[in-house]
Design a protein around this motif. Structure first.
Motif, short mmCIF file in Angstrom:
data_model
loop_
_atom_site.label_atom_id
_atom_site.label_comp_id
_atom_site.label_asym_id
_atom_site.label_seq_id
_atom_site.Cartn_x
_atom_site.Cartn_y
_atom_site.Cartn_z
N LEU A 62 0.83 -1.20 0.00
CA LEU A 62 0.00 0.00 0.00
C LEU A 62 0.87 1.26 0.00
O LEU A 62 0.62 2.20 -0.74
CB LEU A 62 -0.92 0.02 1.23
CG LEU A 62 -2.06 -0.96 1.29
CD1 LEU A 62 -2.74 -0.91 2.65
CD2 LEU A 62 -3.06 -0.69 0.18
N PHE A 63 1.88 1.26 0.85
CA PHE A 63 2.74 2.43 1.01
C PHE A 63 3.60 2.68 -0.23
O PHE A 63 3.76 3.82 -0.66
CB PHE A 63 3.62 2.25 2.24
CG PHE A 63 4.35 3.50 2.67
CD1 PHE A 63 3.65 4.60 3.12
CD2 PHE A 63 5.73 3.56 2.63
CE1 PHE A 63 4.31 5.75 3.53
CE2 PHE A 63 6.41 4.69 3.05
CZ PHE A 63 5.69 5.79 3.49
N LEU A 64 4.16 1.63 -0.79
CA LEU A 64 5.03 1.78 -1.96
C LEU A 64 4.24 2.01 -3.24
O LEU A 64 4.71 2.71 -4.14
CB LEU A 64 5.90 0.53 -2.14
CG LEU A 64 7.04 0.36 -1.16
CD1 LEU A 64 7.59 -1.06 -1.22
CD2 LEU A 64 8.13 1.37 -1.45
N GLY A 65 3.09 1.38 -3.34
CA GLY A 65 2.34 1.47 -4.59
C GLY A 65 3.00 0.70 -5.72
O GLY A 65 2.76 0.95 -6.88
N ASP A 66 3.87 -0.25 -5.35
CA ASP A 66 4.64 -1.01 -6.35
C ASP A 66 4.96 -2.38 -5.78
O ASP A 66 5.74 -2.50 -4.83
CB ASP A 66 5.92 -0.24 -6.68
CG ASP A 66 6.75 -0.92 -7.75
OD1 ASP A 66 6.38 -2.00 -8.25
OD2 ASP A 66 7.81 -0.35 -8.10
N LYS A 67 4.38 -3.42 -6.34
CA LYS A 67 4.60 -4.78 -5.85
C LYS A 67 6.05 -5.24 -6.01
O LYS A 67 6.54 -6.04 -5.24
CB LYS A 67 3.70 -5.77 -6.60
CG LYS A 67 2.26 -5.66 -6.27
CD LYS A 67 1.45 -6.69 -7.05
CE LYS A 67 -0.02 -6.53 -6.73
NZ LYS A 67 -0.84 -7.53 -7.38
#
Length: 164
Positions: free
Chosen positions: A21-26
């Motif tokens: 959620l925080f990174l927005g990047d898996k």
């Protein structure tokens, strides 16, 4: 560190979920999850404590890496340090970049609001454009300097005369 944050940091599945959620990047979750777990274990599962780590992006891009990851206070410090101690700032961000990120993540995790994680996480895409503009200006400046130097050499004129 709140009990909520301690619970998240001690549960690998929840930690990765919140980091996504925080990174927005898996793609980057595992890198930062591993670093967060390492810092949490080093702090006896009570707080985040720095443990040796390395970030090539932090080392190479220094100020730009911190700006991209929305770590503003340290970005400002690294910008000031870069003017005085260029390579020192790069090593500091290389060693501490992930830790700065983990501290920022904990700060918003303590709010216990996933919407705040999403809103304040992610990256600054405009930092990439700002870096490219900065790079372009430097290339133009360098090309101009080479041009002035070549004029001075070809015509046996003092370089300072060409500039003023």
């Amino acid at each position: 560190m709140t009990e909520y944050s301690k619970e998240i940091f001690s549960n690998p599945t929840k930690l990765r979920e919140k980091l996504e959620l925080f990174l927005g990047d898996k793609n980057k979750v595992e890198i930062y999850a591993t670093a967060c777990e390492k810092y949490f274990q080093k702090g006896d599962s009570k707080r985040l404590t720095y443990s040796m780590s390395w970030s090539w992006w932090g080392f190479v891009m220094c100020f730009w890496y911190l700006l991209y990851r929305k770590i503003y206070a340290q970005a400002l410090m690294s910008a000031v340090m870069s003017f005085v101690f260029f390579i020192v700032a790069n090593f500091i961000v290389g060693f501490f970049g992930k830790f700065y990120f983990a501290q920022r993540f904990e700060e918003f995790l303590d709010l216990q609001d996933d919407a705040m994680l999403v809103k304040n996480g992610g990256k600054n895409k405009w930092a990439i454009y700002l870096f490219l503009a900065f790079l372009f200006v430097n290339i133009v400046f360098l090309a101009g300097a080479v041009y002035v130097y070549n004029i001075a050499i070809d015509s046996d004129i003092d370089i300072m005369t060409c500039l003023f």
